[in-house]
Enzyme design. Structure first.
Site, PDB file in Angstrom:
ATOM      1  N   GLU A 140       0.834  -1.212   0.000  1.00 26.43           N
ATOM      2  CA  GLU A 140       0.000   0.000   0.000  1.00 26.43           C
ATOM      3  C   GLU A 140       0.866   1.260   0.000  1.00 26.43           C
ATOM      4  O   GLU A 140       0.439   2.314   0.453  1.00 26.43           O
ATOM      5  CB  GLU A 140      -0.985   0.039   1.178  1.00 26.43           C
ATOM      6  CG  GLU A 140      -2.028  -1.049   1.176  1.00 26.43           C
ATOM      7  CD  GLU A 140      -3.060  -0.926   0.062  1.00 26.43           C
ATOM      8  OE1 GLU A 140      -3.337   0.194  -0.392  1.00 26.43           O
ATOM      9  OE2 GLU A 140      -3.565  -1.966  -0.351  1.00 26.43           O
ATOM     10  N   THR A 142       5.331   2.246   0.046  1.00 22.71           N
ATOM     11  CA  THR A 142       6.459   2.155   0.978  1.00 22.71           C
ATOM     12  C   THR A 142       6.454   3.347   1.943  1.00 22.71           C
ATOM     13  O   THR A 142       5.738   4.331   1.733  1.00 22.71           O
ATOM     14  CB  THR A 142       7.796   2.157   0.214  1.00 22.71           C
ATOM     15  OG1 THR A 142       7.917   3.411  -0.475  1.00 22.71           O
ATOM     16  CG2 THR A 142       7.890   0.994  -0.762  1.00 22.71           C
ATOM     17  N   GLU A 144       8.671   5.524   2.209  1.00 19.66           N
ATOM     18  CA  GLU A 144       9.114   6.712   1.476  1.00 19.66           C
ATOM     19  C   GLU A 144       7.944   7.343   0.711  1.00 19.66           C
ATOM     20  O   GLU A 144       7.808   8.576   0.677  1.00 19.66           O
ATOM     21  CB  GLU A 144      10.253   6.349   0.513  1.00 19.66           C
ATOM     22  CG  GLU A 144      11.542   5.937   1.206  1.00 19.66           C
ATOM     23  CD  GLU A 144      11.523   4.507   1.784  1.00 19.66           C
ATOM     24  OE1 GLU A 144      12.361   4.217   2.644  1.00 19.66           O
ATOM     25  OE2 GLU A 144      10.651   3.695   1.390  1.00 19.66           O
TER      26      GLU A 144
END
Length: 160
Positions: A140, A142, A144
């Protein structure tokens, strides 16, 4: 068609927002289970005739685990309440998913630390918690990507 022509990307992104709350909830379960396992083990494992829970280093780890769990839980509940109220929740869902998934990984790591060598054996759940937690930082979006979503929403909220 799911919506008007040209609205596909917006619909896909809103689906991800809802999924992020679900991943946050999953990660909360892992974070809490890691805390419960570590706390139980720390109170029953003895060294020098005293539970390891008496050691300051163990207490610090347990305190950090509880703080990470509770703060992530509050963010997750906030995102879910906004969604239920049909209010915008993109930023809050990303924050909840980011905080909870990173809390799950950190708590699973700390659980292994508290359990020591027992944290690696398959008879104890800690090693599974770590594997399960790690994936919550990936699907869903990362960690980041969550940070980019959050920053994008903040920049919309506070224009120059």
């Amino acid at each position: 068609m799911l919506g008007p022509p040209g609205a596909g990307f917006k619909i896909a992104m809103s689906t991800l927002d809802g999924g992020r709350i679900g991943i946050a909830a999953q990660a909360l379960g892992i974070a809490r289970a890691s805390l419960e396992t570590a706390a139980h083990y720390a109170q029953t494992r003895k060294t020098f005739n005293a539970p390891i829970a008496k050691h300051q280093a163990i207490q610090f780890m347990l305190a950090d685990m509880a703080m990470r769990y509770e703060s992530s839980r509050l963010l997750t509940h906030r995102a879910a309440k906004l969604k239920d109220a049909k209010l915008p929740y993109t930023k809050e869902a990303a924050m909840a998913k980011l905080a909870a998934s990173e809390a799950a990984t950190a708590n699973a790591h700390a659980c292994i630390q508290v359990l020591g060598g027992m944290g690696y054996v398959t008879e104890m759940p800690a090693e599974r918690y770590y594997r399960d937690a790690r994936i919550t930082e990936i699907y869903e979006g990362t960690s980041e990507i969550q940070r980019l979503v959050i920053a994008g929403q903040i920049l919309k909220e506070y224009p120059a």
